[in-house]
Design an enzyme around this catalytic site. Sequence first.
Site, PDB file in Angstrom:
ATOM      1  N   SER A  11       0.819  -1.223   0.000  1.00 33.61           N
ATOM      2  CA  SER A  11       0.000   0.000   0.000  1.00 33.61           C
ATOM      3  C   SER A  11       0.848   1.266   0.000  1.00 33.61           C
ATOM      4  O   SER A  11       0.466   2.278   0.585  1.00 33.61           O
ATOM      5  CB  SER A  11      -0.932   0.005   1.225  1.00 33.61           C
ATOM      6  OG  SER A  11      -0.171  -0.058   2.431  1.00 33.61           O
ATOM      7  N   ALA A  47       9.344   8.814   3.131  1.00 34.84           N
ATOM      8  CA  ALA A  47      10.154   9.518   2.138  1.00 34.84           C
ATOM      9  C   ALA A  47      10.105  11.018   2.408  1.00 34.84           C
ATOM     10  O   ALA A  47       9.038  11.634   2.327  1.00 34.84           O
ATOM     11  CB  ALA A  47       9.647   9.207   0.733  1.00 34.84           C
ATOM     12  N   GLN A  48      11.262  11.609   2.723  1.00 29.36           N
ATOM     13  CA  GLN A  48      11.298  13.019   3.087  1.00 29.36           C
ATOM     14  C   GLN A  48      11.532  13.927   1.885  1.00 29.36           C
ATOM     15  O   GLN A  48      10.864  14.931   1.692  1.00 29.36           O
ATOM     16  CB  GLN A  48      12.407  13.264   4.122  1.00 29.36           C
ATOM     17  CG  GLN A  48      12.196  12.602   5.452  1.00 29.36           C
ATOM     18  CD  GLN A  48      13.358  12.874   6.408  1.00 29.36           C
ATOM     19  OE1 GLN A  48      14.370  13.445   6.029  1.00 29.36           O
ATOM     20  NE2 GLN A  48      13.212  12.443   7.642  1.00 29.36           N
ATOM     21  N   GLY A  49      12.531  13.575   1.066  1.00 26.55           N
ATOM     22  CA  GLY A  49      13.041  14.501   0.063  1.00 26.55           C
ATOM     23  C   GLY A  49      12.024  14.934  -0.963  1.00 26.55           C
ATOM     24  O   GLY A  49      11.687  16.118  -1.077  1.00 26.55           O
ATOM     25  N   GLU A 116      19.434  17.816  -4.651  1.00 26.43           N
ATOM     26  CA  GLU A 116      20.022  16.760  -3.832  1.00 26.43           C
ATOM     27  C   GLU A 116      21.280  16.224  -4.503  1.00 26.43           C
ATOM     28  O   GLU A 116      21.595  16.581  -5.649  1.00 26.43           O
ATOM     29  CB  GLU A 116      19.001  15.644  -3.598  1.00 26.43           C
ATOM     30  CG  GLU A 116      17.793  16.098  -2.795  1.00 26.43           C
ATOM     31  CD  GLU A 116      16.757  15.024  -2.556  1.00 26.43           C
ATOM     32  OE1 GLU A 116      15.801  15.284  -1.816  1.00 26.43           O
ATOM     33  OE2 GLU A 116      16.900  13.916  -3.108  1.00 26.43           O
ATOM     34  N   HIS A 241      22.047   5.147   3.035  1.00 28.59           N
ATOM     35  CA  HIS A 241      21.858   6.598   3.078  1.00 28.59           C
ATOM     36  C   HIS A 241      22.950   7.201   3.958  1.00 28.59           C
ATOM     37  O   HIS A 241      23.185   6.723   5.072  1.00 28.59           O
ATOM     38  CB  HIS A 241      20.482   6.964   3.624  1.00 28.59           C
ATOM     39  CG  HIS A 241      20.086   8.372   3.307  1.00 28.59           C
ATOM     40  ND1 HIS A 241      20.675   9.461   3.905  1.00 28.59           N
ATOM     41  CD2 HIS A 241      19.176   8.876   2.419  1.00 28.59           C
ATOM     42  CE1 HIS A 241      20.138  10.571   3.417  1.00 28.59           C
ATOM     43  NE2 HIS A 241      19.232  10.237   2.518  1.00 28.59           N
ATOM     44  N   ARG A 288      25.230   9.097  -3.419  1.00 29.32           N
ATOM     45  CA  ARG A 288      25.144   8.505  -2.086  1.00 29.32           C
ATOM     46  C   ARG A 288      26.209   7.455  -1.812  1.00 29.32           C
ATOM     47  O   ARG A 288      26.703   7.346  -0.694  1.00 29.32           O
ATOM     48  CB  ARG A 288      23.752   7.889  -1.885  1.00 29.32           C
ATOM     49  CG  ARG A 288      22.668   8.921  -1.715  1.00 29.32           C
ATOM     50  CD  ARG A 288      21.301   8.303  -1.618  1.00 29.32           C
ATOM     51  NE  ARG A 288      20.293   9.328  -1.371  1.00 29.32           N
ATOM     52  CZ  ARG A 288      18.993   9.099  -1.362  1.00 29.32           C
ATOM     53  NH1 ARG A 288      18.538   7.879  -1.587  1.00 29.32           N
ATOM     54  NH2 ARG A 288      18.140  10.075  -1.132  1.00 29.32           N
ATOM     55  N   HIS A 349      19.287   1.748   3.331  1.00 31.57           N
ATOM     56  CA  HIS A 349      18.197   2.640   2.936  1.00 31.57           C
ATOM     57  C   HIS A 349      17.348   2.120   1.783  1.00 31.57           C
ATOM     58  O   HIS A 349      16.124   2.152   1.848  1.00 31.57           O
ATOM     59  CB  HIS A 349      18.798   3.997   2.547  1.00 31.57           C
ATOM     60  CG  HIS A 349      17.800   5.034   2.141  1.00 31.57           C
ATOM     61  ND1 HIS A 349      16.803   5.467   2.980  1.00 31.57           N
ATOM     62  CD2 HIS A 349      17.641   5.732   0.982  1.00 31.57           C
ATOM     63  CE1 HIS A 349      16.073   6.400   2.363  1.00 31.57           C
ATOM     64  NE2 HIS A 349      16.556   6.562   1.141  1.00 31.57           N
ATOM     65  N   ARG A 384      21.172   4.249  -6.872  1.00 29.93           N
ATOM     66  CA  ARG A 384      20.026   5.103  -7.189  1.00 29.93           C
ATOM     67  C   ARG A 384      20.351   6.579  -7.008  1.00 29.93           C
ATOM     68  O   ARG A 384      20.888   6.985  -5.981  1.00 29.93           O
ATOM     69  CB  ARG A 384      18.838   4.728  -6.302  1.00 29.93           C
ATOM     70  CG  ARG A 384      17.633   5.654  -6.482  1.00 29.93           C
ATOM     71  CD  ARG A 384      16.434   5.163  -5.720  1.00 29.93           C
ATOM     72  NE  ARG A 384      16.576   5.247  -4.284  1.00 29.93           N
ATOM     73  CZ  ARG A 384      16.270   6.310  -3.546  1.00 29.93           C
ATOM     74  NH1 ARG A 384      15.858   7.422  -4.128  1.00 29.93           N
ATOM     75  NH2 ARG A 384      16.392   6.284  -2.240  1.00 29.93           N
ATOM     76  N   SER A 389      13.311   7.304  -6.702  1.00 33.53           N
ATOM     77  CA  SER A 389      12.522   6.115  -6.318  1.00 33.53           C
ATOM     78  C   SER A 389      11.026   6.355  -6.442  1.00 33.53           C
ATOM     79  O   SER A 389      10.301   5.519  -7.016  1.00 33.53           O
ATOM     80  CB  SER A 389      12.869   5.688  -4.888  1.00 33.53           C
ATOM     81  OG  SER A 389      12.698   6.765  -3.992  1.00 33.53           O
ATOM     82  N   LEU A 390      10.519   7.463  -5.906  1.00 34.23           N
ATOM     83  CA  LEU A 390       9.093   7.743  -6.029  1.00 34.23           C
ATOM     84  C   LEU A 390       8.721   7.967  -7.491  1.00 34.23           C
ATOM     85  O   LEU A 390       7.631   7.609  -7.934  1.00 34.23           O
ATOM     86  CB  LEU A 390       8.699   8.959  -5.186  1.00 34.23           C
ATOM     87  CG  LEU A 390       8.851   8.813  -3.659  1.00 34.23           C
ATOM     88  CD1 LEU A 390       8.340  10.061  -2.949  1.00 34.23           C
ATOM     89  CD2 LEU A 390       8.121   7.586  -3.139  1.00 34.23           C
TER      90      LEU A 390
END
Length: 522
Positions: A11, A47-49, A116, A241, A288, A349, A384, A389-390
Amino acid sequence: MVSTDYLVIGSGIAGLSFALKMAHKFPDRTVCITTKSDAGDSNTKHAQGGIAAVSDLETDSFQKHISDTLVAGDGLCDPSIVGMVVRRGPERIKELMSCGVPFDKGKNGQLALGREGGHAESRIVHHKDHTGQEIASTLLDQVYGRHNITVFEHHFAIDLITEYRIYGTKPSKPTCFGAYMLDQNTGKVRTFRARNTVLATGGIGTIYGHTTNPSVATGDGIAMAYRAGAQIQDMEFVQFHPTVLYEGKAGQSFLISEAIRGFGAYLRNQKGHRFMPDYDSRAELAPRDIVSRSIDQELKKYDDPFVYLDCTHLNSKALRVRFPNIYEACRKRQIKLETDWIPIVPAAHYLCGGIMVDSNGRTTITNLFACGECSRTGLHGANRLASNSLLEALVYAHNIFEYLGYQKLFSPSVVMPEWEGMGVDAIQDGNPVGQYRDRLQLLMQDDVGIVRSTARMQKAIKQLDTMYSEIEELYRTTKMNVALCELRNMVHVARLIVEQCLRRKENKGGFYNIDFELVRNV
């Protein structure tokens, strides 16, 4: 038995996006979403960014985003997939905005774009520093408003149903007919029959003792797909991360978004030295894998438990406005961003590999699809790029929706067997599941972390083989329970990681074997 046209396991943003689109386009078809916890508990929520997408064509371009992704992936991305995902990103952002996701905007009314590590331009679309939470809650609200979507919370996916479950045979090209689910409210195993199944089960971070992932990230989808015969690839590329709040304990740790380095924060060792320019010309904005290895080297050089993230030179008011979640989390721990450095370490991460899929999200099993972190699309390569990712999850959920929208509904004629119970014994005192879990996490953290060696990984795979046999015996004899099933999946995935690590013979992106570096320098 539950019968549905589309079974979505997971979900997060990937599963919710697919379900909504399919339910809207085909109101006469049914969609079931199953999740082993609450529907809102996923990696997406944490997910913050934000989402990387080209929004300002005056300063940015598709080619720049493509180039940044290819560089971060260290030569192992699929260029055609990278181009496809990057070019389809802006349309997916528009769809989220039309759904009501409140992305931040500047004074000119245009999207406020962050920057980023690894990005040549500012292109991160975000909502403060909790973008994922806003997306997840917005999509969930819409899911609950659709009459043809049913959400089954606290349903743990045990295994996929293929010909092997039905006939006891293993064809060269298996077909998925659904999955067995443990209803945690009743303790009963339910059979979900589906014309198409979509795995959107997220990542594997809990396999490591120190991770940014929630406790539900135990690699369930990958393990199930592997047992069913799907091809699994690039498992050696586990991304760590670089900046996770150090609190001196194992388990899920608070992530300090990469965007805060894009905002101008510095990394310093405990002597106060800003060390990233010593390792890479991009300094704190290097990809990263490079930043994580640099921190790891600083920690080992001085035998320190952590390094620092320094925000004290930044505009404190702007910092609070852009990163309210991080600011408040640090304040609660008596860390003032205006005057104090934040103690940080790298942590597990994101998995760049997973279930191999084509551009339409199809796995190597008929009628089984995968999207989000559990899938290996070819976008990330060996490492990545931040906030891709999103983007990947949105694009692939849409691709699966488009592909299935043109397909006739599969009508399985097989008789679906009910679940045959395994063990009947209760877990005895001493909690062997918890002990095995601790052993596994320590093993992966110590022997399959940021910097690896062949000898340590060979030792690890022997221990994993022993652990695997013991846990399978426990699984066969013990009454079904979620903790044991998760442990079984974690060991399967851990072994896949180590096995594929041992096959790789050169350092790439997030995979770093110190033996190869030593040979290269001789």
